[in-house]
Design a protein around this motif. Structure first.
Motif, PDB file in Angstrom:
ATOM      1  N   ILE B  45      60.423  52.307  61.168  1.00 46.86           N
ATOM      2  CA  ILE B  45      60.721  51.404  62.290  1.00 46.86           C
ATOM      3  C   ILE B  45      61.970  51.942  62.990  1.00 46.86           C
ATOM      4  O   ILE B  45      62.970  52.240  62.332  1.00 46.86           O
ATOM      5  CB  ILE B  45      60.975  49.967  61.771  1.00 46.86           C
ATOM      6  CG1 ILE B  45      59.665  49.371  61.236  1.00 46.86           C
ATOM      7  CG2 ILE B  45      61.583  49.085  62.859  1.00 46.86           C
ATOM      8  CD1 ILE B  45      59.841  48.020  60.558  1.00 46.86           C
ATOM      9  N   LEU B  48      63.902  46.599  65.937  1.00 41.08           N
ATOM     10  CA  LEU B  48      63.218  45.345  66.249  1.00 41.08           C
ATOM     11  C   LEU B  48      63.896  44.821  67.508  1.00 41.08           C
ATOM     12  O   LEU B  48      65.122  44.920  67.633  1.00 41.08           O
ATOM     13  CB  LEU B  48      63.439  44.308  65.155  1.00 41.08           C
ATOM     14  CG  LEU B  48      62.537  44.263  63.936  1.00 41.08           C
ATOM     15  CD1 LEU B  48      62.960  43.083  63.074  1.00 41.08           C
ATOM     16  CD2 LEU B  48      61.075  44.129  64.334  1.00 41.08           C
ATOM     17  N   ARG B  85      68.398  44.035  70.401  1.00 43.42           N
ATOM     18  CA  ARG B  85      67.878  45.190  69.659  1.00 43.42           C
ATOM     19  C   ARG B  85      68.563  45.299  68.302  1.00 43.42           C
ATOM     20  O   ARG B  85      69.779  45.374  68.214  1.00 43.42           O
ATOM     21  CB  ARG B  85      68.107  46.460  70.487  1.00 43.42           C
ATOM     22  CG  ARG B  85      67.244  47.621  70.078  1.00 43.42           C
ATOM     23  CD  ARG B  85      67.098  48.633  71.228  1.00 43.42           C
ATOM     24  NE  ARG B  85      66.146  49.673  70.878  1.00 43.42           N
ATOM     25  CZ  ARG B  85      66.471  50.752  70.160  1.00 43.42           C
ATOM     26  NH1 ARG B  85      67.695  50.933  69.752  1.00 43.42           N
ATOM     27  NH2 ARG B  85      65.542  51.647  69.863  1.00 43.42           N
ATOM     28  N   LYS B 125      59.483  42.153  68.475  1.00 45.50           N
ATOM     29  CA  LYS B 125      58.712  43.317  68.890  1.00 45.50           C
ATOM     30  C   LYS B 125      59.188  44.490  68.042  1.00 45.50           C
ATOM     31  O   LYS B 125      60.388  44.668  67.841  1.00 45.50           O
ATOM     32  CB  LYS B 125      58.994  43.592  70.362  1.00 45.50           C
ATOM     33  CG  LYS B 125      58.071  44.581  70.994  1.00 45.50           C
ATOM     34  CD  LYS B 125      58.410  44.706  72.478  1.00 45.50           C
ATOM     35  CE  LYS B 125      57.236  45.275  73.254  1.00 45.50           C
ATOM     36  NZ  LYS B 125      57.462  45.187  74.698  1.00 45.50           N
ATOM     37  N   VAL B 126      58.230  45.273  67.535  1.00 44.42           N
ATOM     38  CA  VAL B 126      58.574  46.413  66.690  1.00 44.42           C
ATOM     39  C   VAL B 126      58.498  47.696  67.504  1.00 44.42           C
ATOM     40  O   VAL B 126      57.500  47.943  68.188  1.00 44.42           O
ATOM     41  CB  VAL B 126      57.596  46.525  65.489  1.00 44.42           C
ATOM     42  CG1 VAL B 126      57.995  47.702  64.592  1.00 44.42           C
ATOM     43  CG2 VAL B 126      57.562  45.235  64.701  1.00 44.42           C
ATOM     44  N   GLU B 127      59.555  48.479  67.439  1.00 44.91           N
ATOM     45  CA  GLU B 127      59.556  49.801  68.082  1.00 44.91           C
ATOM     46  C   GLU B 127      59.400  50.861  67.003  1.00 44.91           C
ATOM     47  O   GLU B 127      60.227  50.953  66.092  1.00 44.91           O
ATOM     48  CB  GLU B 127      60.879  50.050  68.816  1.00 44.91           C
ATOM     49  CG  GLU B 127      61.058  49.204  70.055  1.00 44.91           C
ATOM     50  CD  GLU B 127      62.348  49.562  70.807  1.00 44.91           C
ATOM     51  OE1 GLU B 127      62.665  48.855  71.783  1.00 44.91           O
ATOM     52  OE2 GLU B 127      63.037  50.518  70.399  1.00 44.91           O
ATOM     53  N   ARG B 128      58.312  51.635  67.111  1.00 40.52           N
ATOM     54  CA  ARG B 128      58.089  52.741  66.170  1.00 40.52           C
ATOM     55  C   ARG B 128      57.858  54.011  66.979  1.00 40.52           C
ATOM     56  O   ARG B 128      57.619  53.946  68.192  1.00 40.52           O
ATOM     57  CB  ARG B 128      56.853  52.472  65.304  1.00 40.52           C
ATOM     58  CG  ARG B 128      56.841  51.094  64.683  1.00 40.52           C
ATOM     59  CD  ARG B 128      55.832  50.881  63.592  1.00 40.52           C
ATOM     60  NE  ARG B 128      54.549  51.531  63.745  1.00 40.52           N
ATOM     61  CZ  ARG B 128      53.454  51.168  63.074  1.00 40.52           C
ATOM     62  NH1 ARG B 128      53.511  50.123  62.224  1.00 40.52           N
ATOM     63  NH2 ARG B 128      52.332  51.807  63.229  1.00 40.52           N
ATOM     64  N   THR B 132      54.974  50.561  70.467  1.00 41.34           N
ATOM     65  CA  THR B 132      55.618  49.268  70.206  1.00 41.34           C
ATOM     66  C   THR B 132      54.539  48.198  70.146  1.00 41.34           C
ATOM     67  O   THR B 132      53.474  48.346  70.740  1.00 41.34           O
ATOM     68  CB  THR B 132      56.606  48.893  71.331  1.00 41.34           C
ATOM     69  OG1 THR B 132      55.847  48.608  72.515  1.00 41.34           O
ATOM     70  CG2 THR B 132      57.599  50.001  71.603  1.00 41.34           C
ATOM     71  N   HIS B 133      54.818  47.136  69.388  1.00 42.22           N
ATOM     72  CA  HIS B 133      53.866  46.011  69.333  1.00 42.22           C
ATOM     73  C   HIS B 133      54.595  44.732  68.959  1.00 42.22           C
ATOM     74  O   HIS B 133      55.632  44.772  68.279  1.00 42.22           O
ATOM     75  CB  HIS B 133      52.737  46.301  68.330  1.00 42.22           C
ATOM     76  CG  HIS B 133      53.203  46.369  66.909  1.00 42.22           C
ATOM     77  ND1 HIS B 133      53.234  45.281  66.082  1.00 42.22           N
ATOM     78  CD2 HIS B 133      53.704  47.393  66.178  1.00 42.22           C
ATOM     79  CE1 HIS B 133      53.711  45.643  64.900  1.00 42.22           C
ATOM     80  NE2 HIS B 133      54.006  46.910  64.938  1.00 42.22           N
ATOM     81  N   TRP B 134      54.048  43.627  69.417  1.00 42.65           N
ATOM     82  CA  TRP B 134      54.610  42.328  69.059  1.00 42.65           C
ATOM     83  C   TRP B 134      54.148  41.964  67.658  1.00 42.65           C
ATOM     84  O   TRP B 134      52.989  42.170  67.315  1.00 42.65           O
ATOM     85  CB  TRP B 134      54.152  41.249  70.051  1.00 42.65           C
ATOM     86  CG  TRP B 134      54.778  41.431  71.397  1.00 42.65           C
ATOM     87  CD1 TRP B 134      54.232  42.076  72.470  1.00 42.65           C
ATOM     88  CD2 TRP B 134      56.081  41.014  71.805  1.00 42.65           C
ATOM     89  NE1 TRP B 134      55.114  42.090  73.520  1.00 42.65           N
ATOM     90  CE2 TRP B 134      56.265  41.434  73.139  1.00 42.65           C
ATOM     91  CE3 TRP B 134      57.130  40.328  71.172  1.00 42.65           C
ATOM     92  CZ2 TRP B 134      57.436  41.190  73.863  1.00 42.65           C
ATOM     93  CZ3 TRP B 134      58.289  40.077  71.892  1.00 42.65           C
ATOM     94  CH2 TRP B 134      58.439  40.508  73.205  1.00 42.65           C
TER      95      TRP B 134
END
Lengths: 83, 156, 156, 83
Positions: B45, B48, B85, B125-128, B132-134
């Motif tokens: 990850i 977030l 963030r 929301k996840v940032e990878r 990204t996805h909620w």
């Protein structure tokens, strides 16, 4: 009437909030969702599945049957994922 | 009682110390610290991003703190929720409850966390590296919150 | 896993921080801090004197930590129990559990506290201006510990 | 055989520990309590109410029926109040 959108509903509608004059035919939160869906593709997409849309009237959780009456603001958002 | 939403990092040690000396007769202090995990499904990850409904979030948390105070003899409650963030390893949320005895402190902390998860207007929301996805709401969280309902509410 | 018995004051902030970074995927950290109360039945407490059975106390706590690790997916457990003379406001016991999610962290912390109260060989004496007395075991503590028993043990 | 006493049992017996040669007739923890009570007033007082006395054989909790056998140490103490 002030409308607020959060999370992916905000992203789909394309704005965090807006002022809208509601027609007299919109009495409940469910009516409002129905009416918004006809306003454009972005709204149709955001409210595609009303089951996953949550609402708050003046910052208090409500269901789709809630009467809008004299509320100052209505917020729409997906199920919460805080904590 | 103290409820705070902040974009700044949460100082768990300072928050805990603030509550330890809250009541002159505190015998039990329970804390919950929610931390941004380093990976999800084996993918690292990056961060977030926490969004919230300002005004409603504070009010909703305060309502549940008041409900907890009605249910258990609490000597103090402290909640801090971070927004914006958040990097892996950083604190997302901190809940602390103080009481004369351990049972009410544990019960109130769990009650508050269950409600924060399902009723407080925050979205993650996840940032990878791969996108990204909620975060999707978990059914187990709804079930956890439902166990605190009183008979009248449970029928709703 | 870390289990420690000490005569020195417990640094809750340092103990919590040590566990927060225990696992690379820790998402939930629960701590319990047991604090020496300032009064009992309206009478000020001068101090608590904690006696323990050296050797057995560590072994008994470690056995229960291992049991907790079997029951829940824990990423870390940290327990520090103080002995000797403890003044009001000072920490008697610190229990912290880390996991990916909150449910196992809360359950394990409660489980460990319930067992510490009823099975770990420590005894508390209260010093007050009007005399000293040994703390009596509470039936509610036995009931709290009993809820974790497995069917086989419950029949004992 | 090493005997250890804790909390108010230690205070009543008057010492934290002692070495005692047990007679062959003492087979269980319960036998030992019974035998100790006859050793003197301090023991009779300490073990006055056996229901509130707990025991450990080589640092493991046991009940009164537990066989002493080759244990190295036996501890007696009241219900625990740690945590």
């Amino acid at each position: 009437m002030k409308l607020l959108y959060f999370a992916w509903i905000r992203e789909r509608v394309g704005k965090p909030e807006e002022e809208i004059e509601l027609p007299a035919s919109v009495a409940t939160v469910g009516d409002l969702i129905h009416w918004l869906k006809k306003r454009g593709e972005e709204y149709a997409h955001a409210f595609d599945n009303p089951k996953v849309v949550r609402a708050a009237l003046d910052k208090v959780h409500v269901g789709p049957a809630a009467k809008i009456a004299n509320a100052r603001e209505i917020a729409f958002f997906p199920p919460m994922t805080g904590g | 009682m103290s409820v705070r939403i902040t974009e700044a990092p949460i100082d768990v040690a300072a928050e805990t110390a603030a509550l330890a000396h809250a009541g002159s007769n505190t015998g039990a202090l329970v804390t919950f610290t929610g931390i941004c995990r380093r990976e999800e499904d084996g993918v690292p990850i990056a961060a977030l991003v926490l969004e919230h409904y300002a005004g409603m979030a504070e009010a909703e948390i305060e309502r549940h703190v008041e409900e907890a105070q009605k249910r258990w003899p609490l000597l103090g409650v402290r909640i801090v929720h971070r927004v914006g963030r958040i990097k892996p390893g950083e604190t997302i949320v901190f809940v602390a409850t103080a009481s004369a005895h351990r049972e009410p402190a544990f019960a109130a902390a769990e009650f508050l966390m269950d409600y924060l998860k399902t009723r407080a207007p925050f979205w993650k929301k996840v940032e990878r590296a791969d996108g990204t996805h909620w975060v999707a709401a978990k059914k187990t969280d709804d079930a956890a919150a439902a166990r605190w309902k009183k008979p009248r509410e449970a029928a709703e």
